[in-house]
Enzyme design. Structure first.
Site, short mmCIF file in Angstrom:
data_model
loop_
_atom_site.label_atom_id
_atom_site.label_comp_id
_atom_site.label_asym_id
_atom_site.label_seq_id
_atom_site.Cartn_x
_atom_site.Cartn_y
_atom_site.Cartn_z
N HIS A 16 -0.28 1.11 -0.39
CA HIS A 16 -1.60 1.30 -0.97
C HIS A 16 -2.66 1.26 0.12
O HIS A 16 -2.41 0.89 1.26
CB HIS A 16 -1.90 0.23 -2.03
CG HIS A 16 -1.88 -1.18 -1.53
ND1 HIS A 16 -2.21 -2.26 -2.31
CD2 HIS A 16 -1.58 -1.70 -0.31
CE1 HIS A 16 -2.10 -3.38 -1.61
NE2 HIS A 16 -1.71 -3.06 -0.40
N CYS A 35 -7.34 -3.45 5.44
CA CYS A 35 -6.74 -2.85 4.24
C CYS A 35 -7.34 -1.48 3.92
O CYS A 35 -6.79 -0.75 3.10
CB CYS A 35 -6.92 -3.78 3.04
SG CYS A 35 -5.97 -5.31 3.15
N HIS A 41 -0.77 0.98 4.01
CA HIS A 41 0.21 -0.05 4.38
C HIS A 41 1.00 -0.43 3.14
O HIS A 41 0.57 -0.19 2.01
CB HIS A 41 -0.50 -1.28 4.97
CG HIS A 41 -1.40 -1.99 4.02
ND1 HIS A 41 -2.65 -1.51 3.67
CD2 HIS A 41 -1.24 -3.14 3.32
CE1 HIS A 41 -3.21 -2.32 2.81
NE2 HIS A 41 -2.38 -3.33 2.57
N HIS A 43 3.96 -3.18 0.99
CA HIS A 43 4.38 -4.56 0.75
C HIS A 43 5.69 -4.56 -0.03
O HIS A 43 5.97 -3.64 -0.80
CB HIS A 43 3.34 -5.33 -0.07
CG HIS A 43 2.02 -5.46 0.59
ND1 HIS A 43 1.77 -6.39 1.58
CD2 HIS A 43 0.85 -4.79 0.40
CE1 HIS A 43 0.51 -6.28 1.97
NE2 HIS A 43 -0.07 -5.32 1.27
N ASP A 80 7.69 1.72 -7.87
CA ASP A 80 8.58 1.39 -6.76
C ASP A 80 8.64 2.53 -5.75
O ASP A 80 8.87 3.69 -6.10
CB ASP A 80 9.98 1.08 -7.30
CG ASP A 80 10.88 0.46 -6.24
OD1 ASP A 80 10.36 -0.15 -5.30
OD2 ASP A 80 12.11 0.59 -6.38
N HIS A 81 8.43 2.17 -4.46
CA HIS A 81 8.44 3.12 -3.36
C HIS A 81 7.45 4.27 -3.58
O HIS A 81 7.71 5.41 -3.22
CB HIS A 81 9.85 3.67 -3.12
CG HIS A 81 10.78 2.65 -2.54
ND1 HIS A 81 11.54 1.79 -3.32
CD2 HIS A 81 11.06 2.33 -1.25
CE1 HIS A 81 12.25 0.99 -2.53
NE2 HIS A 81 11.98 1.29 -1.28
N GLU A 125 2.52 -10.96 -3.34
CA GLU A 125 2.41 -10.04 -2.22
C GLU A 125 2.82 -10.83 -0.97
O GLU A 125 2.01 -11.47 -0.33
CB GLU A 125 0.98 -9.52 -2.10
CG GLU A 125 0.78 -8.49 -1.01
CD GLU A 125 -0.67 -8.05 -0.86
OE1 GLU A 125 -1.19 -7.39 -1.78
OE2 GLU A 125 -1.28 -8.40 0.16
#
Length: 275
Positions: A16, A35, A41, A43, A80-81, A125
């Site tokens: 994100h 950010c 980046h 997580h 996801d991904h 996170e």
């Protein structure tokens, strides 16, 4: 009839970027810091979903754990991904912060018949930060996937975790040590322009200055706060709360948690509320 709860934990990964299109580049960089940097980046998130219900007298379960796992996997498949800003419709106008992701996930699960009766959703996170949406925090508020939706802010909690080893004197000349896991929980509305309950960078700076610098690896019973007082985790938690309570600019300090390395845990509630 009394009800029980069941918690399922499962991991997923996503990337994100924090960016508010209504702001210029300088404002985005000032508010979001690294950010806001491009490229995005990622997580490894840990989702912790707690459902409640009556225990079936035949199966002995609230819900079959395999069925719950399948429901969770189906919901997080959409995230996801994925690049949350680009690959999902939920973050076209929302900032994909941990708080907002948790809120969107709450809405997705609340639409499923089997998980409609949610108790709590936590989204970790990494190991040092998690957001929480709960029924007592306004979590039942619905989430519209429409990218153009303007929703009222929802209440949430955000918890930041720090390592805090200290030393103390139990009796004159008898020096002992503790290694704490310090968790600071702030609650409040998720701001629509930043997507956050509180400024984590500002919280880190405040804790570093008022808690970590004076107490980490220090003999805390020789500080003025403990003058004339016996040392206890309970009193230390209150002292930490008193140090930072009035200095948090966004959200409100809800509780301080001190957990020792061997498992003992103390919670100091700064105040109790419906959230």
């Amino acid at each position: 009839m009394s009800k029980s709860t069941l918690t399922k934990r499962i991991e997923f990964s996503a990337s994100h970027r924090y960016h508010n299109d209504a702001w210029d580049a300088q404002t985005n960089q000032h508010v979001f810091g690294p950010c806001n940097n491009e490229p995005s980046h990622g997580h490894n998130y840990l989702l912790e979903l707690t459902v409640r219900g009556e225990v079936d007298h035949v199966t002995g379960m609230i819900i079959n754990l395999y069925d719950l796992k399948e429901i969770v996997l189906q919901v997080i498949e959409e995230f996801d991904h994925k690049h949350l800003n680009l690959d999902t419709p939920y973050f076209q106008t929302r900032i994909p912060t941990t708080e907002n992701i948790a809120h969107v996930l709450w809405g997705k699960f609340s639409q499923q018949p089997e998980t409609r009766e949610l108790e709590r959703l936590r989204l970790f996170e990494g190991d040092e930060l998690f957001a929480e949406i709960a029924e007592d925090c306004g979590g039942a508020q619905s989430v519209d996937a429409d990218a153009g939706s303007n929703l009222e802010p929802v209440e949430a909690r955000i918890t930041r975790i720090y390592g805090l080893p200290i030393q103390y004197a139990s009796t004159p000349g008898n020096q002992l040590g503790k290694s704490y896991r310090l968790a600071i929980t702030v609650r409040g509305p998720i701001a629509t322009d930043t997507g956050r309950v509180t400024d984590i960078a500002a919280l880190d700076h405040l804790v570093a200055k008022t808690v970590l610098a004076p107490y980490r690896n220090q003999l805390v019973t020789h500080t003025k706060e403990f003058e004339g007082l016996p040392f206890s985790s309970e009193s230390f938690a209150k002292i930490i709360g008193d140090h930072i309570q009035d200095s948090i600019e966004e959200g409100q300090l809800e509780k301080i948690t001190l957990q020792e390395s061997h498992g003992d845990l103390v919670e100091y509630e700064v105040f109790s509320s419906t959230c």
